[in-house]
Design a protein around this motif. Structure first.
Motif, short mmCIF file in Angstrom:
data_model
loop_
_atom_site.label_atom_id
_atom_site.label_comp_id
_atom_site.label_asym_id
_atom_site.label_seq_id
_atom_site.Cartn_x
_atom_site.Cartn_y
_atom_site.Cartn_z
N LYS A 76 0.82 -1.25 0.04
CA LYS A 76 -0.08 0.08 0.02
C LYS A 76 0.77 1.31 -0.03
N PHE A 77 2.09 1.35 0.35
CA PHE A 77 2.90 2.44 0.54
C PHE A 77 4.25 2.21 -0.16
N ARG A 108 2.25 6.05 11.39
CA ARG A 108 1.60 5.38 10.30
C ARG A 108 2.21 5.98 9.03
N THR A 109 2.56 7.42 9.12
CA THR A 109 3.04 8.01 8.26
C THR A 109 4.67 8.35 8.38
N PRO A 136 1.26 6.76 0.16
CA PRO A 136 0.19 5.91 -0.25
C PRO A 136 0.44 5.55 -1.77
N LYS A 137 0.37 4.48 -2.21
CA LYS A 137 0.39 4.22 -3.54
C LYS A 137 -0.91 4.34 -4.02
N LYS A 138 -1.09 4.96 -5.56
CA LYS A 138 -2.09 5.02 -6.22
C LYS A 138 -2.77 3.72 -6.63
N ASN A 139 -4.00 3.36 -6.45
CA ASN A 139 -4.42 2.24 -7.12
C ASN A 139 -4.88 2.03 -8.52
#
Length: 139
Positions: A76-77, A108-109, A136-139
């Motif tokens: 996710k990251f 978390r960040t 965050p990765k873009k979906n």
């Protein structure tokens, strides 16, 4: 994923990178730390024959960033280093140095690491603080 699988993954993702060029090898993973080693040869010397501070910082950022990579959900990251500071305390001209990245803060960040670089006799060579960010990765 088991610790052994995470360690193998950390080795695999370093192909054709700075870590491979500097011969950085991840050697141990614990519940909240990661250790890597790097040989001290002329490849990482400054002109007067001792370990270059930049090579030490590259080792520290590599082990700290990889610790974020293995301890966070990288599905996710993306992990990026955003700040690093180092104090070089002792010179070394040959042998191996070890870098142990331990969490000071695991948010978390953002994540904050203390990275202790030591020689084979556990002498402290450098101490480094590294802050990483999980984007965050873009979906």
């Amino acid at each position: 994923m088991t610790k052994e699988e995470m360690l193998e993954l950390s080795k695999k993702v370093c192909k054709n990178t700075l870590m491979e060029t500097l011969e950085i090898e991840f050697t141990e993973i614990g519940d909240d730390y990661l250790i890597a080693k790097m040989p001290v040869t002329s490849r990482v010397h400054q002109p007067d024959g001792v370990l270059h501070g930049g090579a030490s910082v590259a080792l520290a950022e590599s082990v700290g960033s990889m610790a974020s990579y293995v301890f966070l959900d990288t599905e996710k990251f993306y992990i990026r280093g955003i700040e690093i500071s180092a104090n070089h305390l002792k010179s070394i001209s040959e042998g191996v140095v070890f870098a142990r990245a331990s969490f000071i803060h695991k948010g978390r960040t953002t994540q904050l690491f203390e990275i202790r670089i030591t020689d084979e006799d556990q002498n402290l060579i450098s101490i480094v603080k590294l802050t990483t960010i999980a984007l965050p990765k873009k979906n």
